[in-house]
Design a protein around this motif. Structure first.
Motif, PDB file in Angstrom:
ATOM      1  N   ILE A 185       0.830  -1.209   0.000  1.00  0.00           N
ATOM      2  CA  ILE A 185       0.000   0.000   0.000  1.00  0.00           C
ATOM      3  C   ILE A 185       0.865   1.260   0.000  1.00  0.00           C
ATOM      4  CG2 ILE A 185      -1.670   1.307   1.345  1.00  0.00           C
ATOM      5  CD1 ILE A 185      -2.917  -1.312   2.176  1.00  0.00           C
ATOM      6  N   ARG A 186       2.052   1.219   0.580  1.00  0.00           N
ATOM      7  CA  ARG A 186       2.910   2.412   0.688  1.00  0.00           C
ATOM      8  C   ARG A 186       3.250   3.035  -0.665  1.00  0.00           C
ATOM      9  NH1 ARG A 186       7.004   0.631   5.493  1.00  0.00           N
ATOM     10  NH2 ARG A 186       5.427   0.609   7.128  1.00  0.00           N
ATOM     11  N   MET A 215       0.104   4.728  -2.004  1.00  0.00           N
ATOM     12  CA  MET A 215      -0.218   5.949  -1.264  1.00  0.00           C
ATOM     13  C   MET A 215       0.740   7.082  -1.647  1.00  0.00           C
ATOM     14  SD  MET A 215      -2.907   5.461   0.426  1.00  0.00           S
ATOM     15  CE  MET A 215      -2.921   6.834   1.528  1.00  0.00           C
ATOM     16  N   ILE A 265      -0.464  10.603  -3.274  1.00  0.00           N
ATOM     17  CA  ILE A 265      -0.141  11.898  -2.663  1.00  0.00           C
ATOM     18  C   ILE A 265       0.533  12.820  -3.679  1.00  0.00           C
ATOM     19  CG2 ILE A 265       1.347  13.024  -0.960  1.00  0.00           C
ATOM     20  CD1 ILE A 265       0.682  10.662   0.914  1.00  0.00           C
TER      21      ILE A 265
END
Length: 100
Positions: free
Chosen positions: A4-5, A8, A12
């Motif tokens: 997920i990092r 994300m 962003i």
């Protein structure tokens, strides 16, 4: 969680790119396509319109109003200026014309 990092981080970065210029904008640009043949003339006139809270707008940012402001009868060149704060909470449009 490790998968997920990266998603994300990309989300962003894309979000920040879409929001660029939303908090404060102060842009000046020419309204002319043949800048290699531009002569400004002797006189300058300015006209502007404003908007507040996305609800109220007033003013006349037309070429005619700017020409009248400068006493210009022959337009030679025009510039535009846009000033915007917080997604348009306050906006000012300005037209600057040059001529004789």
């Amino acid at each position: 969680m490790r998968n997920i990092r990266p998603f994300m981080a990309i989300l962003i970065v894309v979000g920040l790119m879409l929001l660029s210029g939303c908090a404060y904008v102060d842009v000046k640009s020419p309204l002319d396509v043949d800048l290699d043949r531009t002569t400004l003339g002797e006189k300058k006139g300015v006209a502007e319109a404003r908007s507040v809270l996305w609800l109220f707008a007033w003013g006349d940012a037309s070429y005619a109003a700017a020409a009248a402001d400068g006493g210009i009868t022959t337009l030679r060149h025009a510039d535009q200026e846009v000033f915007n704060v917080l997604f348009g909470l306050y906006t000012r449009w300005r037209v600057v014309v040059y001529g004789d």
